[in-house]
Design a protein around this motif. Structure first.
Motif, PDB file in Angstrom:
ATOM      1  N   LYS A 116       0.828  -1.210   0.000  1.00  0.00           N
ATOM      2  CA  LYS A 116       0.000   0.000   0.000  1.00  0.00           C
ATOM      3  C   LYS A 116       0.865   1.264   0.000  1.00  0.00           C
ATOM      4  CE  LYS A 116      -4.084  -1.939   2.286  1.00  0.00           C
ATOM      5  NZ  LYS A 116      -4.948  -1.901   3.497  1.00  0.00           N
ATOM      6  N   THR A 117       1.937   1.215   0.785  1.00  0.00           N
ATOM      7  CA  THR A 117       2.826   2.372   0.857  1.00  0.00           C
ATOM      8  C   THR A 117       3.531   2.594  -0.476  1.00  0.00           C
ATOM      9  OG1 THR A 117       3.216   1.907   3.205  1.00  0.00           O
ATOM     10  CG2 THR A 117       4.738   3.434   2.140  1.00  0.00           C
TER      11      THR A 117
ATOM     12  N   LYS B 154       2.499   1.748  -3.468  1.00  0.00           N
ATOM     13  CA  LYS B 154       1.551   2.258  -4.450  1.00  0.00           C
ATOM     14  C   LYS B 154       1.255   3.737  -4.219  1.00  0.00           C
ATOM     15  CE  LYS B 154      -2.915   1.367  -6.592  1.00  0.00           C
ATOM     16  NZ  LYS B 154      -4.141   0.534  -6.616  1.00  0.00           N
ATOM     17  N   LYS B 155       1.214   4.128  -2.953  1.00  0.00           N
ATOM     18  CA  LYS B 155       0.971   5.538  -2.624  1.00  0.00           C
ATOM     19  C   LYS B 155       2.097   6.418  -3.151  1.00  0.00           C
ATOM     20  CE  LYS B 155       0.319   8.634   1.335  1.00  0.00           C
ATOM     21  NZ  LYS B 155       0.257   8.731   2.827  1.00  0.00           N
ATOM     22  N   TYR B 156       3.334   5.919  -3.064  1.00  0.00           N
ATOM     23  CA  TYR B 156       4.492   6.714  -3.482  1.00  0.00           C
ATOM     24  C   TYR B 156       4.703   6.674  -4.993  1.00  0.00           C
ATOM     25  CZ  TYR B 156       6.554   8.364   0.862  1.00  0.00           C
ATOM     26  OH  TYR B 156       6.794   9.042   2.019  1.00  0.00           O
ATOM     27  N   HIS B 157       4.527   5.483  -5.596  1.00  0.00           N
ATOM     28  CA  HIS B 157       4.919   5.307  -7.000  1.00  0.00           C
ATOM     29  C   HIS B 157       3.751   5.082  -7.963  1.00  0.00           C
ATOM     30  CE1 HIS B 157       8.999   5.370  -5.645  1.00  0.00           C
ATOM     31  NE2 HIS B 157       8.861   4.282  -4.899  1.00  0.00           N
ATOM     32  N   GLY B 158       2.541   4.993  -7.438  1.00  0.00           N
ATOM     33  CA  GLY B 158       1.372   4.862  -8.303  1.00  0.00           C
ATOM     34  C   GLY B 158       1.081   3.470  -8.794  1.00  0.00           C
ATOM     35  N   LEU B 159       1.943   2.511  -8.448  1.00  0.00           N
ATOM     36  CA  LEU B 159       1.762   1.117  -8.857  1.00  0.00           C
ATOM     37  C   LEU B 159       2.053   0.193  -7.688  1.00  0.00           C
ATOM     38  CD1 LEU B 159       3.712   1.166 -12.253  1.00  0.00           C
ATOM     39  CD2 LEU B 159       1.214   1.048 -12.016  1.00  0.00           C
ATOM     40  N   THR B 160       1.468  -0.999  -7.691  1.00  0.00           N
ATOM     41  CA  THR B 160       1.842  -1.985  -6.685  1.00  0.00           C
ATOM     42  C   THR B 160       3.245  -2.486  -7.012  1.00  0.00           C
ATOM     43  OG1 THR B 160       0.964  -3.835  -7.952  1.00  0.00           O
ATOM     44  CG2 THR B 160      -0.567  -2.715  -6.443  1.00  0.00           C
ATOM     45  N   PRO B 161       3.953  -3.078  -6.060  1.00  0.00           N
ATOM     46  CA  PRO B 161       5.292  -3.609  -6.348  1.00  0.00           C
ATOM     47  C   PRO B 161       5.297  -4.582  -7.532  1.00  0.00           C
ATOM     48  CG  PRO B 161       4.895  -3.594  -3.984  1.00  0.00           C
ATOM     49  CD  PRO B 161       3.604  -3.225  -4.624  1.00  0.00           C
TER      50      PRO B 161
END
Length: 354
Positions: free
Chosen positions: A331-332, A334-341
């Motif tokens: 979740k973190t 995605k919040k920072y980079h706009g995508l899931t790992p």
């Protein structure tokens, strides 16, 4: 409305006093009656009088002993003493306890009326003074807090303007019993304490024999501005000499130890020899973000590198950057980079393949 207690061992006195109070036209009500000092002490808290009319000569506990005991915890109460005879020694002792109103028995209605009116005026003045002092305290606390903030941020122009405003405020609304020079010494001391709470201790002495001995507003105002400039110079010097370097050290420590799940501000502060409070404030000033946000930012950037450049799984990547909870990590990220790992890794592989 003021509350009155009467203390006398004669019923006739109680009766006549009640009638005089009722007919006075003043905002006064009888809330307690006692026959002696012992009974009066027992009724004191429930009656909560503003004015106490008490006889001197009573059984169990006389009026003077009662006044002495009440003064120990209720210094604000207004006393009116009744006495069957004009005794100088009684009067002398009563004055020591702050009593200024004496009435001889039998009570003269006109004299009682004037005495009660004066007691109400004294209480009115006391309440007005307390209200002014409360207002002054709140206002000047706000201004001092603002000045401390301006000093902390090294904003010289606004700090000097705020200091001038504080001086004007004292001259117009400050307590008369406090001299200007004494107030200014207190002001500077409060500012030093406020800075100390923020982790910045300045070696500044404030003594009556050193400065601010003048009560002239112009002289004191000039001395205050000079002192503010001195404090600002010390603050700027302190930060220039060590803070920036220490923050860089703190950032390096975070970047080297971000993988520690329980990495704390306290541990970072210990590594650079700073207090937690001072590091927290200085770190935010230098980086425009607090410690937690900076740590998360470092971890997210490292995670991005690992996902793009290594074969580690997304879950293993989370562990490598200090996250034991993969859901939280995902979740973190995605919040920072706009995508899931996982989506970010697929994107990287697609780009490499292209």
């Amino acid at each position: 409305m003021y509350r009155l207690m009467m203390i006398d061992d004669e019923y006739a006195i109680h009766f006549s006093l009640r009638k005089l109070v009722e007919r006075s036209g003043l905002q006064v009500e009888v809330t307690g009656e006692a026959e002696d000092g012992v009974e009066a002490l027992q009724l004191l808290e429930s009656s909560r009088p503003d004015i106490i009319v008490t006889d001197i000569c009573m059984p169990e506990m006389d009026g003077l002993e009662f006044i002495r005991r009440v003064r120990e915890s209720h210094s604000h109460m207004h006393f009116i003493i009744l006495s069957g005879h004009d005794n100088f020694e009684f009067a002398r002792q009563a004055i020591r306890y702050g009593v200024s109103d004496f009435l001889l028995k039998p009570i003269d209605p006109d004299q009682f009326q004037m005495t009660l009116e004066q007691a109400c005026r004294d209480l009115d003045n006391r309440r007005a003074k307390f209200s002014r002092q409360t207002e002054w305290t709140l206002v000047q606390q706000h201004h001092k807090a603002r000045l401390a903030e301006l000093l902390w941020s090294a904003n010289e122009q606004e700090a000097l303007e705020q200091a001038r405003e504080i001086m004007t405020l004292f001259e117009t609304k400050g307590p008369a019993e406090v001299s200007l020079s004494r107030y200014v010494r207190m002001l500077i001391q409060d500012l030093l304490s406020a800075l100390d709470e923020r982790g910045l201790t300045l070696a500044v002495k404030i003594g009556e024999d050193e400065w601010l001995l003048e009560d002239d507003p112009v002289v004191c105002g000039s001395q205050v501005e000079d002192k503010i400039k001195d404090l600002l110079a010390l603050i700027k010097g302190s930060r220039n000499l060590g803070s920036h370097h220490n923050i860089q050290k703190a950032k390096r420590y975070i970047e080297e130890n971000y993988a520690m799940e329980d990495l704390s501000l306290q541990e970072v502060a210990d590594s650079v020899g700073m207090s937690v409070t001072y590091l927290s404030r200085t770190f935010k000033n230098e980086t425009n973000m607090n410690f937690v946000k900076y740590l998360v930012q470092v971890r997210m950037e490292k995670a991005k590198e690992l996902l793009a450049e290594s074969e580690l799984s997304a879950q293993e990547t989370a562990y490598r950057v200090g996250f034991s909870d993969y859901v939280h990590f995902s979740k973190t990220f995605k919040k920072y980079h706009g995508l899931t790992p996982s989506a970010y890794r697929k994107q990287c592989k697609a780009m490499d393949g292209g």
